[in-house]
Design an enzyme around this catalytic site. Sequence first.
Site, PDB file in Angstrom:
ATOM      1  N   SER A 271       2.487   6.902   0.614  1.00  0.00           N
ATOM      2  CA  SER A 271       1.616   6.078   1.447  1.00  0.00           C
ATOM      3  C   SER A 271       0.211   6.196   0.880  1.00  0.00           C
ATOM      4  O   SER A 271      -0.384   7.273   0.880  1.00  0.00           O
ATOM      5  CB  SER A 271       1.639   6.552   2.908  1.00  0.00           C
ATOM      6  OG  SER A 271       0.715   5.816   3.677  1.00  0.00           O
ATOM      7  N   ARG A 272      -0.318   5.078   0.367  1.00  0.00           N
ATOM      8  CA  ARG A 272      -1.610   5.118  -0.300  1.00  0.00           C
ATOM      9  C   ARG A 272      -2.775   4.994   0.674  1.00  0.00           C
ATOM     10  O   ARG A 272      -3.926   5.157   0.281  1.00  0.00           O
ATOM     11  CB  ARG A 272      -1.702   3.998  -1.343  1.00  0.00           C
ATOM     12  CG  ARG A 272      -0.597   4.064  -2.393  1.00  0.00           C
ATOM     13  CD  ARG A 272      -0.773   2.997  -3.461  1.00  0.00           C
ATOM     14  NE  ARG A 272       0.355   3.019  -4.375  1.00  0.00           N
ATOM     15  CZ  ARG A 272       1.415   2.235  -4.283  1.00  0.00           C
ATOM     16  NH1 ARG A 272       1.479   1.364  -3.292  1.00  0.00           N
ATOM     17  NH2 ARG A 272       2.403   2.305  -5.150  1.00  0.00           N
ATOM     18  N   VAL A 273      -2.498   4.677   1.937  1.00  0.00           N
ATOM     19  CA  VAL A 273      -3.564   4.453   2.908  1.00  0.00           C
ATOM     20  C   VAL A 273      -3.381   5.312   4.150  1.00  0.00           C
ATOM     21  O   VAL A 273      -4.333   5.859   4.686  1.00  0.00           O
ATOM     22  CB  VAL A 273      -3.619   2.962   3.314  1.00  0.00           C
ATOM     23  CG1 VAL A 273      -4.701   2.736   4.366  1.00  0.00           C
ATOM     24  CG2 VAL A 273      -3.902   2.092   2.098  1.00  0.00           C
TER      25      VAL A 273
ATOM     26  N   ASP B 134       0.816  -1.225   0.000  1.00  0.00           N
ATOM     27  CA  ASP B 134       0.000   0.000   0.000  1.00  0.00           C
ATOM     28  C   ASP B 134       0.841   1.263   0.000  1.00  0.00           C
ATOM     29  O   ASP B 134       0.370   2.332   0.400  1.00  0.00           O
ATOM     30  CB  ASP B 134      -0.916   0.006   1.235  1.00  0.00           C
ATOM     31  CG  ASP B 134      -1.733  -1.259   1.347  1.00  0.00           C
ATOM     32  OD1 ASP B 134      -2.324  -1.666   0.340  1.00  0.00           O
ATOM     33  OD2 ASP B 134      -1.770  -1.848   2.441  1.00  0.00           O
ATOM     34  N   GLY B 135       2.067   1.159  -0.421  1.00  0.00           N
ATOM     35  CA  GLY B 135       2.957   2.315  -0.442  1.00  0.00           C
ATOM     36  C   GLY B 135       4.382   1.871  -0.191  1.00  0.00           C
ATOM     37  O   GLY B 135       4.636   0.716   0.158  1.00  0.00           O
TER      38      GLY B 135
END
Length: 517
Positions: free
Chosen positions: A380-382, A355-356
Site C-alpha cells: 500500500s503506497r498511500v 496506489d498499491g
Amino acid sequence: MTEATEDRPLASGPPDLRAEVENVARELARAREDHAPELDVHEVGVVRSVGKGTARVDGLSSITTDEVVRIQGGVLGIAFNLDPHEVGLILLGDEEKVEAGAEARGTGRPLRVPTGDDLLGRVVNPLGRPLDGGPEPQASRWRDAESPAPAIMKRGPVRVPLQTGIKVVDALVPIGRGQRELILGDRQTGKTAIATDTIINQRDTDVVCVYCAIGQRGAAVARVVDELKAHDALAHTVVVVASGEDPPGLQFMAPYAATAMAEHFMEEGRDVLVVYDDLTKHARAYRELSLLLRRPPGREGYPGDIFYVHARLLERSTRFRDEYGGGSLTALPVVETQAGNLSAYIPTNLVSITDGQIYVSPGLFQKGVLPAVDVGRSVSRVGGNAQLAAYRAVVRDLKLAYAQFEELEVFSRFAAQLDEDTRQSLERGRRVREVLKQKENAAMDVAQQISVLLAATEGLFDEVPLDDMEGAQERVLERVQQRLPEVRRRILDGEKLSDDDRAAMTREAAEALESGE
C-alpha cells in the site's frame, strides 16, 4: 407644404404612450412564444449494418464522439468510430431489436445516469434501470457517465483509514479513504470475498458503497446481493450490474456509470467506496467492441488506448480538500491473473495506475490460508499515512518479519537440523500466520485486531498448539474486552497506544492464556 416625416421608433413620443406601447410589445412577444410550434430539428441517419453489440450508421455527419444515438425501436447507441462516410456505434441494448434501414438520431449529449439516495439498496443496470423487481429509482440528479477527473488543486492528502475488518489488510496493507487499491489474483481465490467483506464492514460507518459487477454470471451476482442483504449491508450500497449475458457495450460503460453514481455522494461531502469486479472482463469487452469496429489491435489484441481507458476511470478516485467538501472516493478494482502471472498486460497496466495492490495467492488458497493475501507481494503506497496510530505501534516490523518467515520456511524444508533461534522464528511465524487467518464475513474492529496482533508480536502464542490458536484468540479477545473497556475506547477513537495501555493489554492476554479462560 408639410415637411417629410423622419422614420422614428414606434415607442417615441410622450412617456405614457411609450410605456403603453412597450407593454403591448412584450405581450405580443410572449403570445408568439406561447403559440409558436416547437421545431424539433435533428439530423437523421440510417442503420446500414448490425453486428454483435455494434451498428454502422450513415448520414450523421455532425455527430460527436461519445454522443448518445437513439435508434428506431428504442435502443440506444454511443458514437464510437467517426469515419468519413459512416459512424460506428456501440449498442447499449439487444442488437436483435435493431434492423438495417432503421432511423438513427443524435441526441446532442453524452450518456447520462441517474444519481441520488433513491439508488441506495437497489440493484440497477448501468442506465439506472431496476433489476431487482422494484420501481424505477427517482433520480435527484443526472450526471454524465464519463467526466473529467478532479483537478489536482482540489485533491487532499489521504489521511483517514478505510477499515476493511480484515486483519491482514488493515494491519499490513492498509487502505485510506481516497486511495486506489488493486485486488488481483487467479480465479476462485477470494478476491470478491475481500471486496464484499470490506463493503459489509462499512455498515456502521458513514461510507456509501457502490458494487459494480462487470461480465459476471447472474448466479454469482445474486450470491453477492444475498450476502449483502444477510449482513444488513445492502441499505448503504448501490449494486450496478452488467452481466456476461448483457451486450458488451453495457459491460464497457458499467464502471463509468457506477463511478458517476458514486461521485454524486462524494460531491455532497460523503465518503464512498466503489468496487469494480472485475476490470479484466471490462478490458475484454472493450477489445471485443474495438475489433468488431475494426480498430487497430495491439498487444494481445487490445487496442492501443486500453491503458487510457482504465486510467481515466481510476483517476476519478480521490479525496477532496476540506474547502471543496472533504468527500472521498476509494476504488477497489479487481483484476484476474492467469497462473499467478503478475506481468501480464492488463495487470501491469493497473498496477502502474493504482496506489498499491493486494495479491491473492493461489498457493496460499490451496493450503487453506484464508484470506490468501501474499504479504510479500502486496503493498500500500498511500494507506500507511492513514493507518491508525495503534497499528503503527504494534505491527511496525511485522510485515518484514512475516515475509522473512515465509522465505525461511521454504528453505527450512531442505535442512536436516535447525538451530534454536531458527526453530523459534519458524514457530512464531506459524502462529502469526494463524492469527492473520480469518473466516469470511467475520469482520473484526480495530481494538480486537490490535489485541490479538499485540499478543502475537509479543510472543504470547509461542507455546500455544497450532490446533488451539483459534480458541486462544477468542480467550484473549474476551478478556481484553471485559477488563480494558477504556483502552478499547481509546483505540477505537484513534488515539495512540501508550506504554501503559500496551503493558495492560499484554498482561491481560497472558493471564487469559495461562488460565485457559
